[in-house]
Design a protein around this motif. Structure first.
Motif, PDB file in Angstrom:
ATOM      1  N   GLY B  72       0.802  -1.229   0.000  1.00  0.00           N
ATOM      2  CA  GLY B  72       0.000   0.000   0.000  1.00  0.00           C
ATOM      3  C   GLY B  72       0.827   1.268   0.000  1.00  0.00           C
ATOM      4  N   THR B  73       2.148   1.147   0.220  1.00  0.00           N
ATOM      5  CA  THR B  73       2.963   2.371   0.259  1.00  0.00           C
ATOM      6  C   THR B  73       3.101   2.992  -1.121  1.00  0.00           C
ATOM      7  OG1 THR B  73       4.839   0.865   0.214  1.00  0.00           O
ATOM      8  CG2 THR B  73       4.349   1.917   2.323  1.00  0.00           C
ATOM      9  N   LEU B  74       3.145   2.154  -2.146  1.00  0.00           N
ATOM     10  CA  LEU B  74       3.339   2.672  -3.509  1.00  0.00           C
ATOM     11  C   LEU B  74       2.242   3.673  -3.861  1.00  0.00           C
ATOM     12  CD1 LEU B  74       5.034   2.413  -6.138  1.00  0.00           C
ATOM     13  CD2 LEU B  74       3.298   0.830  -6.943  1.00  0.00           C
ATOM     14  N   TRP B  75       0.996   3.283  -3.582  1.00  0.00           N
ATOM     15  CA  TRP B  75      -0.125   4.160  -3.935  1.00  0.00           C
ATOM     16  C   TRP B  75      -0.008   5.492  -3.216  1.00  0.00           C
ATOM     17  CZ3 TRP B  75      -2.865   5.786  -7.428  1.00  0.00           C
ATOM     18  CH2 TRP B  75      -4.001   6.567  -7.186  1.00  0.00           C
ATOM     19  N   ARG B  76       0.399   5.427  -1.957  1.00  0.00           N
ATOM     20  CA  ARG B  76       0.565   6.652  -1.166  1.00  0.00           C
ATOM     21  C   ARG B  76       1.572   7.585  -1.873  1.00  0.00           C
ATOM     22  NH1 ARG B  76       0.493   8.454   4.715  1.00  0.00           N
ATOM     23  NH2 ARG B  76       0.309  10.639   4.137  1.00  0.00           N
ATOM     24  N   HIS B  77       2.727   7.003  -2.265  1.00  0.00           N
ATOM     25  CA  HIS B  77       3.754   7.805  -2.929  1.00  0.00           C
ATOM     26  C   HIS B  77       3.238   8.362  -4.262  1.00  0.00           C
ATOM     27  CE1 HIS B  77       6.932   6.940  -0.117  1.00  0.00           C
ATOM     28  NE2 HIS B  77       6.763   5.622  -0.235  1.00  0.00           N
ATOM     29  N   VAL B  78       2.666   7.476  -5.045  1.00  0.00           N
ATOM     30  CA  VAL B  78       2.216   7.886  -6.381  1.00  0.00           C
ATOM     31  C   VAL B  78       1.116   8.942  -6.284  1.00  0.00           C
ATOM     32  CG1 VAL B  78       1.042   7.097  -8.472  1.00  0.00           C
ATOM     33  CG2 VAL B  78       2.912   5.748  -7.518  1.00  0.00           C
ATOM     34  N   SER B  79       0.161   8.726  -5.362  1.00  0.00           N
ATOM     35  CA  SER B  79      -0.965   9.663  -5.291  1.00  0.00           C
ATOM     36  C   SER B  79      -0.483  11.045  -4.862  1.00  0.00           C
ATOM     37  CB  SER B  79      -2.047   9.135  -4.352  1.00  0.00           C
ATOM     38  OG  SER B  79      -1.518   8.995  -3.052  1.00  0.00           O
ATOM     39  N   GLU B  80       0.453  11.089  -3.912  1.00  0.00           N
ATOM     40  CA  GLU B  80       0.956  12.413  -3.501  1.00  0.00           C
ATOM     41  C   GLU B  80       1.650  13.110  -4.677  1.00  0.00           C
ATOM     42  OE1 GLU B  80       2.272  13.551   0.069  1.00  0.00           O
ATOM     43  OE2 GLU B  80       0.669  12.459   1.093  1.00  0.00           O
ATOM     44  N   SER B  81       2.441  12.324  -5.429  1.00  0.00           N
ATOM     45  CA  SER B  81       3.133  12.909  -6.590  1.00  0.00           C
ATOM     46  C   SER B  81       2.130  13.422  -7.622  1.00  0.00           C
ATOM     47  CB  SER B  81       4.045  11.869  -7.243  1.00  0.00           C
ATOM     48  OG  SER B  81       5.157  11.632  -6.435  1.00  0.00           O
ATOM     49  N   LEU B  82       1.108  12.611  -7.885  1.00  0.00           N
ATOM     50  CA  LEU B  82       0.097  12.994  -8.873  1.00  0.00           C
ATOM     51  C   LEU B  82      -0.576  14.305  -8.477  1.00  0.00           C
ATOM     52  CD1 LEU B  82      -1.666   9.648  -9.887  1.00  0.00           C
ATOM     53  CD2 LEU B  82      -0.281  11.151 -11.325  1.00  0.00           C
ATOM     54  N   LEU B  83      -0.899  14.400  -7.188  1.00  0.00           N
ATOM     55  CA  LEU B  83      -1.569  15.591  -6.698  1.00  0.00           C
ATOM     56  C   LEU B  83      -0.702  16.828  -6.916  1.00  0.00           C
ATOM     57  CD1 LEU B  83      -4.298  14.999  -5.447  1.00  0.00           C
ATOM     58  CD2 LEU B  83      -3.371  15.764  -3.241  1.00  0.00           C
ATOM     59  N   ARG B  84       0.588  16.688  -6.570  1.00  0.00           N
ATOM     60  CA  ARG B  84       1.499  17.829  -6.700  1.00  0.00           C
ATOM     61  C   ARG B  84       1.657  18.243  -8.162  1.00  0.00           C
ATOM     62  NH1 ARG B  84       5.310  14.747  -2.908  1.00  0.00           N
ATOM     63  NH2 ARG B  84       4.537  15.482  -0.907  1.00  0.00           N
ATOM     64  N   SER B 248       8.674   6.500 -15.231  1.00  0.00           N
ATOM     65  CA  SER B 248       8.607   6.274 -16.668  1.00  0.00           C
ATOM     66  C   SER B 248       7.165   6.085 -17.119  1.00  0.00           C
ATOM     67  CB  SER B 248       9.469   5.062 -17.020  1.00  0.00           C
ATOM     68  OG  SER B 248       9.113   4.541 -18.255  1.00  0.00           O
ATOM     69  N   ALA B 249       6.424   5.275 -16.318  1.00  0.00           N
ATOM     70  CA  ALA B 249       5.009   5.036 -16.654  1.00  0.00           C
ATOM     71  C   ALA B 249       4.219   6.335 -16.591  1.00  0.00           C
ATOM     72  CB  ALA B 249       4.423   4.002 -15.695  1.00  0.00           C
ATOM     73  N   LEU B 250       4.520   7.161 -15.570  1.00  0.00           N
ATOM     74  CA  LEU B 250       3.820   8.434 -15.426  1.00  0.00           C
ATOM     75  C   LEU B 250       4.085   9.335 -16.643  1.00  0.00           C
ATOM     76  CD1 LEU B 250       2.101  10.198 -13.620  1.00  0.00           C
ATOM     77  CD2 LEU B 250       4.164  10.961 -12.448  1.00  0.00           C
ATOM     78  N   GLY B 251       5.359   9.403 -17.031  1.00  0.00           N
ATOM     79  CA  GLY B 251       5.726  10.218 -18.191  1.00  0.00           C
ATOM     80  C   GLY B 251       5.030   9.739 -19.457  1.00  0.00           C
ATOM     81  N   LEU B 252       5.008   8.413 -19.643  1.00  0.00           N
ATOM     82  CA  LEU B 252       4.349   7.861 -20.835  1.00  0.00           C
ATOM     83  C   LEU B 252       2.858   8.161 -20.823  1.00  0.00           C
ATOM     84  CD1 LEU B 252       6.090   4.377 -21.215  1.00  0.00           C
ATOM     85  CD2 LEU B 252       6.191   6.310 -22.800  1.00  0.00           C
TER      86      LEU B 252
END
Lengths: 261, 269
Positions: B72-84, B248-252
Motif C-alpha cells: 500500500g505504500t506505492l499508492w501513497r507515494h504515487v498519489s501524492e506525486s500525482l496531486l502535486r 517512466s510510466a507516469l511520463g508515458l
C-alpha cells in the motif's frame, strides 16, 4: 455602389508605393488594376477596402448599398485566407455569424452561395482536402454570402494553375453577369484583365502612378466570339506596350523591398 | 575505339537510382528490441556478469514493485506525486496562458512582459525551492509553487509565439469582414495558436515531472522522488528502480494523454 479614390498616395518608409492616384470604380463595372509586381496595386486595393490607411488622399463611397448587404466592401484574397480548422460551410458561416440573422436566413444564404459556386457536395470538407480552385471557390462563396456592394478581388486567380484559372474565371463571370456587383480586380495577368474587366487601369512601378485607363468596348459575354478577338488583340498590344518596359525592370530587380506588393 | 552506329548497342534496363531516405514503418521491430534489451539485462544479472546490488535484474525490480504495491505504500507515494504535479502544472499553465495571451495580443503587455520573462526564464526553478520553502513553508505549497513556476515561463513563451505564428492574412480577412475584436481572438487567433500551445504543453509536462522529482528529493516524506531517494540511501536498488519505472510510466501516460488531446483538438490538420 461606387468607390472613388481621390489623390491617394502611400509611403512605406522611404519607398513611395503610390503617388497621387485618382480613379473610380463605377457602379456595376469590373475595374481591373494591372501593373508589374511592386507597383503597389495590392496596396491600392487595401486602401480602397479600408484595411490600409493611405499616407495622403481619401477614398469616398457613393450610392446606396444593395438590399441585404452585410459587408459592403468585401475581399477575395489571393491566398484564399480560409481558416484551416473550419469546414467549407464553417468558413462561409464565419462571415455571417456576427450579424443578427435568424438561423433560417443564415442557413439559406450558406446553401445559396455554396450551390452557386458548385460547392454543394463539399460543405463538410476541410480546406486542406480541396484543390486550389475549390479553395478559391470557398473564398468567393464567403464573399457572396454577405451580399457585397463592392467586390475587391486581390489577385484572386494568381495562385492557381492555368486550366483552373480559366475555369474559375468563366464561372465567376457567369455569377457576376447575373448581379453585376461593382468589382475591383487586381491582377498582373493581362489576358485575365482583358477577359473580365470593363476598364483596365495600368499602374506604373514605384512610385505607382496611374499610366492609363483603357475601356474595353466589348461586353464580357461576347469576348469569346471571333469578332471580338481582333479588337481585344489590339487592346492587348496597346496595354502590353505600356507594361512591357516596366515588367522588364521588375524582372531584373534583385532585392525585393517587401513593402509594396 | 571504332564509332558505333546508334541502335546497334543492345537495349538494357535503366538502372534505378531513387528510393531510400524515407522512413518506412517496421512494425514490431521496436518491441523485439525492447524485449531483447530486457532479456540481455536479465541474463547478465543471472550470469553474475554484473552485481545485483548495483543493477538488479528486471524480475527483481518487478518483484519489488509488486511488494510495495501490495503493502500500500506505492499508492501513497504515487498519489501524492500525482496531486502535486496536477496542481503545479494546472496553476502554472493557467497563469502562463493568461500572461501569454496578453503578451500576444497587447503591445504594452509584450513590451513590459518580454524582458521580464526573458530574464527569469533561464533560471533553473529548482534553485528557487529553498527560497520558496522560506516563504511558503516546507509543506505542499512550496513544491507546487516550484512546479508552477517552472511550467509558467515556457507556457508564456509557447502562447505568445503561437499567437505570433497566426498568419496575418487570416486576421486581415477577419477585419475585412468586420468581425468584432472578440470574434477575431476567439475564432481566428485562439485556434491558430493552438498547435503552438499544445506543443508547449509537451515541454511543460516534462519540466513538471523533473521539478516534481527534484522537489520531492529535497524535502518530502511521500512521493515517488522521496521513495527513490530513501531506497537509494538504504541501497535498495530494486526498490529504487521500481520507483524509476513508476516515473517512466507516469511520463508515458502524460504523453499519451497529450497525444489524444492533440489528435482531438487538431483533427483539421
Amino acid at each position: 455602389m461606387e468607390l472613388i479614390v481621390e489623390g491617394v498616395s502611400h509611403r512605406y518608409g522611404d519607398v513611395t508605393a503610390l503617388d497621387g492616384i485618382d480613379i473610380a470604380a463605377r457602379a456595376g463595372e469590373i475595374l481591373a488594376l494591372i501593373g508589374p509586381s511592386g507597383c503597389g496595386k495590392s496596396t491600392l486595393l487595401g486602401i480602397m477596402g479600408g484595411i490600409l490607411a493611405p499616407s495622403a488622399g481619401r477614398v469616398m463611397l457613393a450610392g446606396e448599398a444593395r438590399a441585404g448587404t452585410l459587408n459592403p466592401l468585401t475581399y477575395v484574397f489571393q491566398d484564399f485566407a480560409l481558416l484551416p480548422w473550419r469546414t467549407v460551410e464553417g468558413n462561409v458561416a464565419l462571415a455571417l455569424e456576427h450579424h443578427r440573422l435568424d438561423p433560417g436566413e443564415r442557413a439559406a444564404r450558406i446553401d445559396d452561395v455554396l450551390a452557386r459556386t458548385g460547392l454543394g457536395d463539399f460543405r463538410a470538407a476541410f480546406p486542406k482536402q480541396l484543390s486550389g480552385g475549390m479553395r478559391q471557390r470557398v473564398g468567393i462563396a464567403r464573399a457572396l454570402a454577405v451580399k457585397p456592394s463592392i467586390l475587391l478581388m486581390d489577385e484572386p486567380l494568381s495562385a492557381l494553375d492555368a486550366q483552373t484559372r480559366e475555369l474559375l474565371m468563366e464561372d465567376f463571370l457567369a455569377l457576376w453577369l447575373r448581379e453585376r456587383i461593382t468589382a475591383v480586380w487586381v491582377t498582373h495577368n493581362l489576358a485575365e484583365a482583358l477577359r473580365v474587366a470593363d476598364r483596365v487601369a495600368v499602374l506604373s512601378r514605384r512610385p505607382g502612378r496611374l499610366r492609363d485607363v483603357v475601356a474595353i468596348g466589348v461586353p464580357q459575354s461576347e469576348r469569346g466570339h471571333d469578332a471580338a478577338q481582333r479588337d481585344l488583340a489590339a487592346l492587348h498590344d496597346r496595354l502590353w506596350a505600356l507594361i512591357k518596359a516596366e515588367a522588364q525592370v521588375a524582372e531584373r530587380e534583385v532585392a525585393d523591398h517587401g513593402a509594396a506588393g | 575505339m571504332a564509332p558505333q552506329a546508334e541502335g546497334h548497342a543492345p537495349a538494357r534496363p535503366l538502372p534505378f537510382r531513387g528510393g531510400g531516405y524515407l522512413p518506412t514503418p517496421r512494425h514490431g521491430a521496436a518491441l523485439v528490441a525492447f524485449v531483447a534489451i530486457i532479456a540481455i539485462w536479465e541474463l547478465a544479472v543471472r550470469q553474475r556478469w554484473v552485481t545485483p546490488l548495483f543493477l538488479p535484474a528486471p524480475s527483481s525490480v518487478l518483484a519489488a514493485l509488486r511488494e510495495v504495491a501490495e503493502a500500500g505504500t506505492l499508492w501513497r507515494h504515487v498519489s501524492e506525486s500525482l496531486l502535486r504535479i496536477a496542481a503545479g502544472w494546472t496553476v502554472g499553465t493557467l497563469a502562463g496562458l493568461a500572461v501569454g495571451f496578453s503578451m500576444g495580443l497587447f503591445s504594452l503587455a509584450r513590451a513590459v512582459g518580454l524582458p521580464i520573462v526573458s530574464a527569469l526564464f533561464p533560471i533553473p526553478k529548482i534553485a528557487l525551492l529553498p527560497l520558496l520553502i522560506l516563504w511558503l513553508g516546507i509543506g505542499e505549497v512550496s513544491k507546487i509553487a516550484t512546479i508552477a513556476l517552472g511550467v509558467f515561463f515556457p507556457t508564456v513563451i509557447a502562447v505568445y509565439s503561437g499567437i505570433d505564428g497566426v498568419p496575418r492574412s487570416l486576421i486581415r480577412m477577419g477585419q475585412s469582414f468586420n468581425l468584432p475584436w472578440r470574434d477575431i481572438v476567439r475564432k481566428i487567433v485562439l485556434p491558430g495558436a493552438l498547435p503552438g500551445i499544445l506543443a508547449g504543453f509537451r515541454i511543460t509536462a516534462s519540466i513538471a515531472l523533473i521539478l516534481l522529482v527534484s522537489a520531492e528529493m529535497i524535502g518530502a516524506e511521500y512521493g515517488i522522488g522521496a521513495f527513490i531517494l530513501a531506497a537509494g540511501n538504504l541501497m535498495l536498488t530494486d526498490q529504487l528502480l521500481a520507483g524509476v519505472v513508476c516515473l517512466s510510466a507516469l511520463g508515458l501516460a502524460i504523453g499519451a494523454i497529450l497525444s489524444r488531446l492533440e489528435r482531438w483538438l487538431l483533427r483539421w490538420r
